[in-house]
Scaffold this motif. Structure first.
Motif, PDB file in Angstrom:
ATOM      1  N   ILE A 201     -37.687  36.100 -17.996  1.00 30.13           N
ATOM      2  CA  ILE A 201     -38.875  36.443 -18.779  1.00 30.13           C
ATOM      3  C   ILE A 201     -38.446  37.246 -20.000  1.00 30.13           C
ATOM      4  O   ILE A 201     -37.648  38.183 -19.885  1.00 30.13           O
ATOM      5  CB  ILE A 201     -39.859  37.277 -17.938  1.00 30.13           C
ATOM      6  CG1 ILE A 201     -40.275  36.503 -16.673  1.00 30.13           C
ATOM      7  CG2 ILE A 201     -41.092  37.664 -18.761  1.00 30.13           C
ATOM      8  CD1 ILE A 201     -41.034  37.343 -15.672  1.00 30.13           C
ATOM      9  N   PHE A 202     -38.983  36.885 -21.158  1.00 33.15           N
ATOM     10  CA  PHE A 202     -38.750  37.675 -22.361  1.00 33.15           C
ATOM     11  C   PHE A 202     -40.093  38.115 -22.931  1.00 33.15           C
ATOM     12  O   PHE A 202     -41.009  37.305 -23.083  1.00 33.15           O
ATOM     13  CB  PHE A 202     -37.975  36.890 -23.422  1.00 33.15           C
ATOM     14  CG  PHE A 202     -37.678  37.705 -24.648  1.00 33.15           C
ATOM     15  CD1 PHE A 202     -36.617  38.597 -24.651  1.00 33.15           C
ATOM     16  CD2 PHE A 202     -38.486  37.628 -25.770  1.00 33.15           C
ATOM     17  CE1 PHE A 202     -36.363  39.389 -25.757  1.00 33.15           C
ATOM     18  CE2 PHE A 202     -38.235  38.405 -26.890  1.00 33.15           C
ATOM     19  CZ  PHE A 202     -37.173  39.295 -26.882  1.00 33.15           C
ATOM     20  N   CYS A 203     -40.180  39.418 -23.255  1.00 37.40           N
ATOM     21  CA  CYS A 203     -41.406  39.989 -23.806  1.00 37.40           C
ATOM     22  C   CYS A 203     -41.105  40.702 -25.117  1.00 37.40           C
ATOM     23  O   CYS A 203     -39.977  41.142 -25.356  1.00 37.40           O
ATOM     24  CB  CYS A 203     -42.031  40.972 -22.820  1.00 37.40           C
ATOM     25  SG  CYS A 203     -42.637  40.180 -21.312  1.00 37.40           S
ATOM     26  N   ASP A 204     -42.135  40.839 -25.937  1.00 40.91           N
ATOM     27  CA  ASP A 204     -41.957  41.520 -27.222  1.00 40.91           C
ATOM     28  C   ASP A 204     -41.996  43.037 -27.037  1.00 40.91           C
ATOM     29  O   ASP A 204     -42.051  43.543 -25.903  1.00 40.91           O
ATOM     30  CB  ASP A 204     -42.990  41.033 -28.237  1.00 40.91           C
ATOM     31  CG  ASP A 204     -44.435  41.378 -27.843  1.00 40.91           C
ATOM     32  OD1 ASP A 204     -44.647  42.255 -26.980  1.00 40.91           O
ATOM     33  OD2 ASP A 204     -45.355  40.769 -28.419  1.00 40.91           O
ATOM     34  N   ILE A 253     -36.320  40.444 -18.731  1.00 44.61           N
ATOM     35  CA  ILE A 253     -36.227  40.816 -17.325  1.00 44.61           C
ATOM     36  C   ILE A 253     -36.005  39.542 -16.511  1.00 44.61           C
ATOM     37  O   ILE A 253     -36.268  38.427 -16.980  1.00 44.61           O
ATOM     38  CB  ILE A 253     -37.461  41.564 -16.792  1.00 44.61           C
ATOM     39  CG1 ILE A 253     -38.696  40.638 -16.747  1.00 44.61           C
ATOM     40  CG2 ILE A 253     -37.746  42.809 -17.606  1.00 44.61           C
ATOM     41  CD1 ILE A 253     -39.860  41.236 -15.983  1.00 44.61           C
ATOM     42  N   THR A 254     -35.510  39.708 -15.288  1.00 38.56           N
ATOM     43  CA  THR A 254     -35.395  38.579 -14.369  1.00 38.56           C
ATOM     44  C   THR A 254     -36.045  38.970 -13.053  1.00 38.56           C
ATOM     45  O   THR A 254     -35.927  40.108 -12.599  1.00 38.56           O
ATOM     46  CB  THR A 254     -33.925  38.179 -14.118  1.00 38.56           C
ATOM     47  OG1 THR A 254     -33.209  39.299 -13.584  1.00 38.56           O
ATOM     48  CG2 THR A 254     -33.252  37.745 -15.392  1.00 38.56           C
ATOM     49  N   VAL A 255     -36.732  38.023 -12.454  1.00 36.25           N
ATOM     50  CA  VAL A 255     -37.420  38.242 -11.185  1.00 36.25           C
ATOM     51  C   VAL A 255     -36.904  37.207 -10.198  1.00 36.25           C
ATOM     52  O   VAL A 255     -36.757  36.026 -10.550  1.00 36.25           O
ATOM     53  CB  VAL A 255     -38.945  38.112 -11.350  1.00 36.25           C
ATOM     54  CG1 VAL A 255     -39.660  38.367 -10.026  1.00 36.25           C
ATOM     55  CG2 VAL A 255     -39.459  39.073 -12.424  1.00 36.25           C
ATOM     56  N   ASN A 272     -35.131  42.654 -11.984  1.00 30.63           N
ATOM     57  CA  ASN A 272     -34.023  43.249 -12.731  1.00 30.63           C
ATOM     58  C   ASN A 272     -34.463  43.379 -14.184  1.00 30.63           C
ATOM     59  O   ASN A 272     -34.562  42.368 -14.891  1.00 30.63           O
ATOM     60  CB  ASN A 272     -32.766  42.379 -12.638  1.00 30.63           C
ATOM     61  CG  ASN A 272     -32.247  42.289 -11.225  1.00 30.63           C
ATOM     62  OD1 ASN A 272     -32.076  43.305 -10.556  1.00 30.63           O
ATOM     63  ND2 ASN A 272     -32.021  41.088 -10.737  1.00 30.63           N
ATOM     64  N   PRO A 273     -34.732  44.597 -14.666  1.00 27.42           N
ATOM     65  CA  PRO A 273     -35.262  44.765 -16.025  1.00 27.42           C
ATOM     66  C   PRO A 273     -34.176  44.731 -17.091  1.00 27.42           C
ATOM     67  O   PRO A 273     -33.966  45.685 -17.853  1.00 27.42           O
ATOM     68  CB  PRO A 273     -35.952  46.135 -15.950  1.00 27.42           C
ATOM     69  CG  PRO A 273     -35.173  46.886 -14.921  1.00 27.42           C
ATOM     70  CD  PRO A 273     -34.687  45.871 -13.925  1.00 27.42           C
ATOM     71  N   ARG A 274     -33.488  43.589 -17.159  1.00 31.06           N
ATOM     72  CA  ARG A 274     -32.370  43.403 -18.103  1.00 31.06           C
ATOM     73  C   ARG A 274     -32.067  41.910 -18.159  1.00 31.06           C
ATOM     74  O   ARG A 274     -32.658  41.111 -17.427  1.00 31.06           O
ATOM     75  CB  ARG A 274     -31.136  44.167 -17.623  1.00 31.06           C
ATOM     76  CG  ARG A 274     -30.698  43.771 -16.219  1.00 31.06           C
ATOM     77  CD  ARG A 274     -29.398  44.401 -15.803  1.00 31.06           C
ATOM     78  NE  ARG A 274     -29.041  44.100 -14.429  1.00 31.06           N
ATOM     79  CZ  ARG A 274     -28.474  42.979 -13.998  1.00 31.06           C
ATOM     80  NH1 ARG A 274     -28.197  42.010 -14.857  1.00 31.06           N
ATOM     81  NH2 ARG A 274     -28.176  42.799 -12.727  1.00 31.06           N
ATOM     82  N   PHE A 275     -31.104  41.531 -19.011  1.00 34.39           N
ATOM     83  CA  PHE A 275     -30.601  40.158 -19.003  1.00 34.39           C
ATOM     84  C   PHE A 275     -29.839  39.924 -17.697  1.00 34.39           C
ATOM     85  O   PHE A 275     -28.846  40.602 -17.409  1.00 34.39           O
ATOM     86  CB  PHE A 275     -29.655  39.922 -20.181  1.00 34.39           C
ATOM     87  CG  PHE A 275     -30.342  39.566 -21.466  1.00 34.39           C
ATOM     88  CD1 PHE A 275     -30.675  38.243 -21.741  1.00 34.39           C
ATOM     89  CD2 PHE A 275     -30.662  40.542 -22.393  1.00 34.39           C
ATOM     90  CE1 PHE A 275     -31.307  37.899 -22.928  1.00 34.39           C
ATOM     91  CE2 PHE A 275     -31.293  40.213 -23.587  1.00 34.39           C
ATOM     92  CZ  PHE A 275     -31.626  38.889 -23.856  1.00 34.39           C
TER      93      PHE A 275
END
Length: 330
Positions: A201-204, A253-255, A272-275
């Motif tokens: 997931i990518f967010c602004d 983030i990745t879930v 995981n709040p990262r690449f």
């Protein structure tokens, strides 16, 4: 534009994705990738334009070193790549912002619940999502087994673990007790059997979604995906929109989840709040979060792109090497 990546280690593929994105945008000479690590033999450093050696994250000097680098080098954005410094960076986002550096990470309260698997499961449930409920005591879990509220096999792992380190399936009480003694600060959950997925997931900067890409984890080694297939599943995408609306991530983030083969229910495991290590695979399939980072830092307003990655595309990863120190002929 300068982007600093902390603990770049082996994240060669991610650095290449950012280089390729800059070139596609006609910004090859304008985007500078700065890699930081504790050793000059980290392979990803050799795919960055500039490198910085820093002390270990556990060293009290670590934060000040990063702040100094960001200030002196006029870093526009800092992107973490491992779990270990997430809490520290999120807690100090304002200090980086004061010197003009955006830290692409969620707020501290959200990162904290990601780092404690007890809190993560409760968080999923609070959003109406399913998650195997953890306990942190062997006897309590065995009591739940006897009452029919849990079962074997079970899954035991550190409550703040990552990369599948010290994470084990256990099939009986004896194995469970042995692993609990070995791990120490653990959680125990019912083992869920089914297909495993990661959602990139990518967010602004406001936490609004731009890219949501589910992919099946076809093969995994030491917690990192080896083979993956893009799986544009409407239910997963909808569930992740629910999560994002509350979590408000900044950047990637990745879930991770397992679709239970017996019930068909999506059981969410961790955030995981990262690449994540496999994030470049979604990027290559068309959900280009590296490009989105650059466009966002340029000040461009990003919009949500529905199913940006090509559905069904499959990737298989392999190892390569790079010479980081020349030898001499004897």
């Amino acid at each position: 534009m300068k982007i600093l990546f902390t603990s770049v280690g082996r994240r060669v593929e991610l650095m290449q994705c950012f280089q390729q994105a800059a070139e596609r945008l006609g910004m090859k000479d304008e985007v500078t990738l700065v890699g930081a690590d504790i050793t000059d033999t980290a392979p990803a450093l050799y795919f960055c334009h500039e490198t910085k050696l820093v002390c270990r994250i556990s060293d009290p000097r670590y934060l000040d070193q990063l702040l100094s680098i960001c200030d002196k080098e006029r870093i526009d954005a800092l992107i973490p790549t491992i779990d270990t410094d997430l809490l520290l960076l999120s807690k100090n986002k304002d200090r980086f912002a004061a010197i003009g550096t955006k830290v692409l990470i969620a707020d501290y309260d959200k990162v904290r619940l990601c780092r404690d698997k007890n809190l993560t499961a409760d968080y999923f449930e609070s959003l109406g999502l399913h998650s195997p409920q953890p306990v942190h005591d062997v006897n309590l879990y065995l009591g739940r087994v006897r009452s029919g509220k849990a079962h074997f096999p079970a899954f035991i792992k550190p409550k703040d673990g990552s990369s599948s380190i010290d994470a084990y399936r256990v099939d009986d009480e004896e194995s469970l007790r042995a692993m609990a003694d070995r791990i120490g600060d653990y959680i125990i959950q019912p083992y869920v059997t089914g297909r495993e997925y990661t959602v990139d997931i990518f967010c602004d900067l406001d936490g609004d979604p731009v890219l949501i890409t589910p992919r099946e984890r076809n093969a995994v080694r030491s917690g990192e995906v080896l083979k993956t297939t893009i799986t544009q599943d409407d239910r997963m995408i909808g569930e992740m929109k629910t999560l994002v609306a509350d979590f408000k991530p900044v950047g990637q983030i990745t879930v991770q989840l397992i679709r239970d083969k017996n019930t068909g229910i999506d059981q969410y495991i961790e955030i995981n709040p990262r690449f994540g290590g496999g994030a470049p695979l979604s990027i290559k399939a068309g959900a280009d979060s590296a490009e989105m980072v650059i466009r966002m830092l340029k000040g461009e307003k990003l919009s949500y792109v529905e199913k940006a990655a090509r559905d069904g595309e499959c990737y298989s990863r392999f190892d390569q090497s790079i010479c980081v120190r020349k030898g001499k002929r004897l």
